[in-house]
Design a protein around this motif. Structure first.
Motif, PDB file in Angstrom:
ATOM      1  N   GLU A 401      -4.654  73.244  95.420  1.00  0.00           N
ATOM      2  CA  GLU A 401      -5.788  72.315  95.336  1.00  0.00           C
ATOM      3  C   GLU A 401      -7.047  72.861  96.014  1.00  0.00           C
ATOM      4  OE1 GLU A 401      -6.497  69.643  93.723  1.00  0.00           O
ATOM      5  OE2 GLU A 401      -4.542  69.445  92.766  1.00  0.00           O
ATOM      6  N   ARG A 402      -6.874  73.495  97.185  1.00  0.00           N
ATOM      7  CA  ARG A 402      -8.064  73.969  97.900  1.00  0.00           C
ATOM      8  C   ARG A 402      -8.695  75.162  97.163  1.00  0.00           C
ATOM      9  NH1 ARG A 402      -8.709  73.284 104.344  1.00  0.00           N
ATOM     10  NH2 ARG A 402     -10.966  73.366 104.354  1.00  0.00           N
ATOM     11  N   ALA A 405     -10.488  73.728  94.131  1.00  0.00           N
ATOM     12  CA  ALA A 405     -11.792  73.139  94.461  1.00  0.00           C
ATOM     13  C   ALA A 405     -12.827  74.231  94.731  1.00  0.00           C
ATOM     14  CB  ALA A 405     -11.644  72.227  95.682  1.00  0.00           C
ATOM     15  N   ASN A 408     -13.878  75.921  91.383  1.00  0.00           N
ATOM     16  CA  ASN A 408     -14.737  75.038  90.579  1.00  0.00           C
ATOM     17  C   ASN A 408     -16.115  74.852  91.210  1.00  0.00           C
ATOM     18  OD1 ASN A 408     -13.336  74.236  88.151  1.00  0.00           O
ATOM     19  ND2 ASN A 408     -11.852  73.225  89.471  1.00  0.00           N
ATOM     20  N   GLU A 430      -6.650  69.068  87.595  1.00  0.00           N
ATOM     21  CA  GLU A 430      -6.230  69.408  88.956  1.00  0.00           C
ATOM     22  C   GLU A 430      -5.242  70.564  88.912  1.00  0.00           C
ATOM     23  OE1 GLU A 430      -4.338  66.021  90.648  1.00  0.00           O
ATOM     24  OE2 GLU A 430      -2.761  65.933  89.126  1.00  0.00           O
TER      25      GLU A 430
END
Length: 997
Positions: A401-402, A405, A408, A430
């Protein structure tokens, strides 16, 4: 004869001190029990009522165990080195030793007043040279040790040197620095002494290295992570930056697995164990090496997901990583340097906690994928920490996830390619972070595999091409052990040609020198740089003047001092043999006491003191100095006693004036300040119609118009009132009424001396809120005040009565009176106005029942650390005995013993008044006898056709026939039957009687 707690308590505190009642012996045939409190740092503020909570609980257990026949060690001392005393010295010029001793005297006075059964003959102070002599000695043992992975323990450095001399280091399996250079035995033997020393520093358990530290410029010192709150120093709130410095460090990381496994063998709360597990942070995965294109450099990365190797989209280095300066391209240099400067102002803790902020910079460099050889852009980002793992991350955005992020956020910018998806799953919204339910795609030889098979095959392939291997990693990092402070343990270290040398044990302690200033020197050296007598003469083995340094026989001493946790990492062992002048504790004392049976203290030490203490204990066990692997068998974290803060409310005069500045100035000089009582404030906030508020508004508007501000209007902007803390000394803590005159006279509130107080029913009532008890919130309750008014026994019982030990609970002085009333009621069982009323008559069965019910309950409660329910049981028991008019020695004598751990002063007085010699402290605890709780009678409900008409008490050992005979003969039965004979008589012994028909 009235109950006079002040007189009684002073008498027995003096008796205990004179007779050394609580002194433990190291030679006893009785079983040992060691109960310990986390020892206090003696601040100038002294104790408030929240501090003794854990001490009272441990004291109850200690006293109970003495009653149960144990040889109890219950010591106390002071963690007396530390930054607060040094900062006070800087501000006032007073030597920290002076202020520390004054603070200790204050603490001792307060602790004695509460009646703790501490063995004060064993008191230790970490700032005393006869104590830190052995802290210095332990440091030397760590320096002279290495960690052998083969034996899985620390060993003397001489064994490592022996291996080097015979075999070189090729076969050595040790915890050591990275990038150790390989050498043979002949090469080792040919090295110079200084070269050998430098190599050994890479293996020693305490070593010098350039380390990223938390540097606080305002305090002039390095801070531990737990000394930083929200990016600033806990002490003073000063900015903290990350900085590289040469520091002493300790290889606590060598003990990571043992620290983890040891948690299975101790009785600690699961939440505390989990805190340590998370801090140690064990991860199983692989080490992967990425070559840097156009550079002769390698980026080593630890990953828990080697199966995702083909999903690497970019790499991220910590801003502090050594390679950043080497690989950054000229085009990106300015941006990278600017980012590094900004990052240095954020603490590691802040960076770890901040998961929302995304920031980073492309270095311009590219790494090479180990299998595909494709270029991978290298970024820096502050979410990667230099001290965790290798300080580098292989970013797989499709699975993290990190990383997702980050990718993106920088999508479409220079150096950020499209996310590679290697899962047969949708990642449009995600990342897919699961370790099951997928097959790898676009992953070359890993296609079609899952997590376990993919991980195994990826590691094998990396090992085959010599660009990786399987590895277990830990989040736990080596502990920085240097502090740029004055008030701390000096290192027993001098330097020859820049290399550290240890001072022999027989010349310890190396005492802290006098200095004129406690600040760092003008050229940035630590405060000990101000010392003029701080050099080591190797011929006389003495500390001598600096001007004698010649670097042949006289050498400079270490200028840093040890951190605050040094002295607290072994103090429980010193208590075992506190006056030993030859060693930190004798083998006999250590073998007898072993370790701490019960340790009570705050949960804030979960990942600081408690980890370091376990580390040092394990090390000392390895080297044969300690008998056990773990220092603390059982640990309880006491909850916090919260303060009941008081507030006054200042009306905010929100007005809009469209006139000249001069008019406004005139107005400001004229207008009044209004302080609203709580009820008035509530109406204001709730927009309720209140004529008092309307009147105040009119007064304010009138004041404006009197100075010519005709266009003034009342604005309804929020907030409408400002609340400020009111010191508890200016209110009635029970009624919450403000003493207005005291408030006006208090130096804190001098600005409100001419304010108008808006009352309700003729009183100013303050607002109340429960929050942390703190001097800054003016909600501190001094235990001395409680002891003076109600007695220490009342304080002890009340703190236990507030709720379960582990839970936070609010202080409410109003509740004190109920506990004080209970003690007076207890007293009246033994005395009336004329003296003792105790008799030698045989007690009734009900009296015995009440006593033994209490013995049973208190015994269970203490064994289960449920102290609050004990106080309830004492109250129940005394109420029952009052009702029974019990003044019988056979009941009251054991009752005094049972209550003794909780309220020792009154218990001693009652015991003495009953004619007993000596202290009650070691009298055997009464034994619960079940026979007194066995019911001999039963109150039966007697029913007719299912409807209960009356009750009858009958012995439980009667037969059905006997019960029927008694019931039928009862006149109430005859009245119900009116001459009839029932069709059936149903009797269930011990339960019911029912006559049918």
């Amino acid at each position: 004869m009235k109950y006079n707690p002040n007189e009684i308590e002073a008498k027995w505190q003096q008796y205990w001190a004179e007779n050394q009642t609580f002194a433990a012996t190291n030679n006893s045939e009785r079983p040992k029990y060691y109960v310990l409190d986390m020892f206090p740092y003696p601040s100038g503020a002294g104790l408030h009522v929240g501090h003794p909570l854990g001490y009272i609980a441990s004291d109850i257990v200690a006293r109970y165990k003495r009653h149960k026949g144990f040889n109890v060690l219950h010591p106390q001392g002071y963690d007396s080195f530390g930054l607060p005393a040094e900062q006070y010295a800087i501000q006032t010029g007073q030597h920290p030793d002076k202020t520390t001793k004054e603070n200790i005297a204050r603490y001792r006075e307060q602790l004695d007043k509460i009646g703790f059964s501490f063995d004060w003959s064993r008191e230790v102070r970490t700032s005393n040279a006869d104590y830190y002599k052995y802290t210095q000695w332990i440091f030397i043992q760590l320096f002279n040790s290495w960690y052998n992975n083969e034996s899985d323990k620390a060993e003397d450095i001489s064994t490592l040197i022996s291996i080097f001399e015979k075999e070189g280091n090729a076969t050595v399996n040790a915890v050591c620095d990275d990038n150790i250079i390989s050498f043979s035995a002949s090469e080792w033997n040919a090295f110079s002494s200084s070269a050998q020393q430098k190599i050994l520093l890479q293996y020693r358990l305490t070593y010098l290295a350039e380390t990223e530290v938390n540097w606080c410029p305002a305090l002039g010192t390095v801070l531990a992570n737990d000394e930083i709150v929200n990016g600033v120093s806990e002490r003073g709130g000063h900015p903290v930056i990350r900085k590289k410095m040469t520091q002493w460090s300790m290889r606590i990381s060598a003990y990571a697995e043992r620290l983890l496994q040891g948690l299975n063998d101790i009785d600690w709360t699961e939440s505390l164990k989990e805190s340590q597990r998370n801090w140690i942070g064990k991860s199983v995965g692989a080490m992967v090496s990425f070559n840097v294109k156009n550079h002769d450099e390698v980026i080593d990365v630890f990953t828990t997901r080697p199966d995702t190797i083909f999903g690497v989209t970019f790499m991220t280095l910590a801003p502090e990583h050594d390679l950043v300066a080497k690989i950054t391209t000229p085009e990106q240099k300015a941006a990278v340097e600017s980012y590094i400067e900004a990052t240095a102002k954020r603490s590691e803790r802040e960076r770890m906690a901040d998961v929302k902020t995304i920031s980073g910079v492309f270095t311009g460099a590219h790494a090479e994928h180990p299998f595909t050889k494709e270029p991978i852009p290298v970024w820096i980002g502050d979410y990667v920490l230099a001290g965790y793992g290798t300080g580098a991350v292989m970013a797989v955005p499709c699975g993290d996830e990190r990383d997702y992020a980050f990718a993106n956020f920088f999508k479409g910018t220079n150096g950020m390619p499209e996310i590679k998806n290697i899962f047969d799953q949708d990642i449009s919204e995600e990342a897919f972070g699961a370790k099951e339910g997928f097959q790898l795609v676009d992953s070359d030889f890993l296609n079609g595999l899952g997590y376990k098979e993919g991980t195994k095959k990826a590691i094998e392939a990396l090992e085959n091409i010599k660009q990786g291997n399987g590895k277990t990693n830990y989040r736990l990092r080596d502990a920085v052990f240097s502090r740029q402070r004055y008030w701390g343990e000096p290192f027993p270290v001098y330097y020859v040609n820049g290399l550290p040398q240890m001072i022999d044990k027989k010349y310890l302690p190396i005492a802290l020198p006098e200095v004129e200033k406690y600040l760092p020197t003008e050229d940035g050296q630590p405060p000990l740089g101000n010392a003029t007598v701080w050099a080591w003469n190797t011929e006389t083995n003495q500390v001598v003047s600096n001007d004698k340094i010649n670097n042949t026989s006289v050498f400079p001493l270490e200028l840093n001092t040890m951190p605050g946790w040094a002295g607290s990492s072994w103090y429980w062992m010193r208590y075992m043999d506190a006056h030993n002048k030859e060693e930190f504790a004798s083998k006999e004392a250590l073998d007898y006491w072993q370790n701490v049976d019960l340790y009570i203290g705050g949960s804030e030490h979960a990942t600081g003191h408690l980890l370091y203490a376990r580390f040092w204990n394990k090390f000392l066990k390895d080297r044969g100095f300690a008998p056990t692997e773990e220092p603390f068998k059982k640990l309880i974290n006491q909850g916090m006693i919260l303060g009941n803060s008081a507030f006054v409310y200042i009306l905010q005069q929100h007005t809009e004036v469209k006139d000249t500045t001069q008019i406004v100035k005139s107005l400001n000089a004229k207008r009044k300040t209004y302080l609203l009582s709580k009820g008035i404030y509530d109406d204001l906030v709730g927009n309720k119609n209140n004529p008092i508020i309307d009147k105040i508004k009119e007064e304010i508007l009138l004041a404006y118009r009197e100075v010519g501000a005709d266009s003034v209007v009342w604005a309804d902007a929020e907030p409408k009132a400002l609340k400020i803390h009111a010191d508890l000394s200016v209110i009635n803590d029970i009624t919450s009424e403000l003493d207005i005159e005291k408030f006006k006279a208090h130096p804190l509130y001098k600005d409100y001396a001419n304010a108008e107080f808006i009352l309700e029913d003729g009183k100013y009532i303050v607002g109340r809120e429960v929050e942390k008890m703190s001097k800054s919130k003016y909600n501190v309750v001094n235990p001395d005040d409680i002891c003076n008014e109600y007695g220490a026994d009342t304080l002890r019982l009340y703190e236990m009565f507030l709720g379960p030990l582990e839970q936070a609970k609010p202080w409410n002085t109003a509740g004190i009176t109920g506990v004080f009333g209970f003690l007076k009621k207890l007293w009246r069982l033994y005395f009336d106005d004329n003296g003792s009323i105790v008799t030698n008559e045989e007690p009734s069965a009900e009296m015995y029942k009440s006593l033994h019910k209490t013995i049973k309950k208190i015994t269970e409660d203490i064994e289960n650390f449920s102290f609050n329910t004990s106080v309830s049981q004492f109250m129940i028991c005394v109420n029952e005995l009052v009702t029974l008019k019990c003044h019988h020695r056979a009941i009251l004598e054991p009752l005094a013993i049972v209550i003794s751990p909780y309220a020792p002063h009154i218990a001693e007085e009652l015991w003495s008044a009953l004619g007993n010699e000596g202290s009650i402290a070691t009298v055997a605890f009464p034994i619960f006898e079940p026979k007194y709780l066995v019911e001999s009678e039963k109150e039966y409900p007697v029913s007719f056709n299912g409807k209960m008409r009356f009750k009858i008490n009958l012995p439980l050992d009667l037969t059905k026939e006997q019960i029927e005979e008694i019931v039928m003969a009862d006149e109430r039965t005859q009245a119900q039957l009116q001459g009839r004979t029932p069709n059936k008589v149903i009797i269930v012994p011990g339960k019911i009687i029912n006559l049918v028909g």
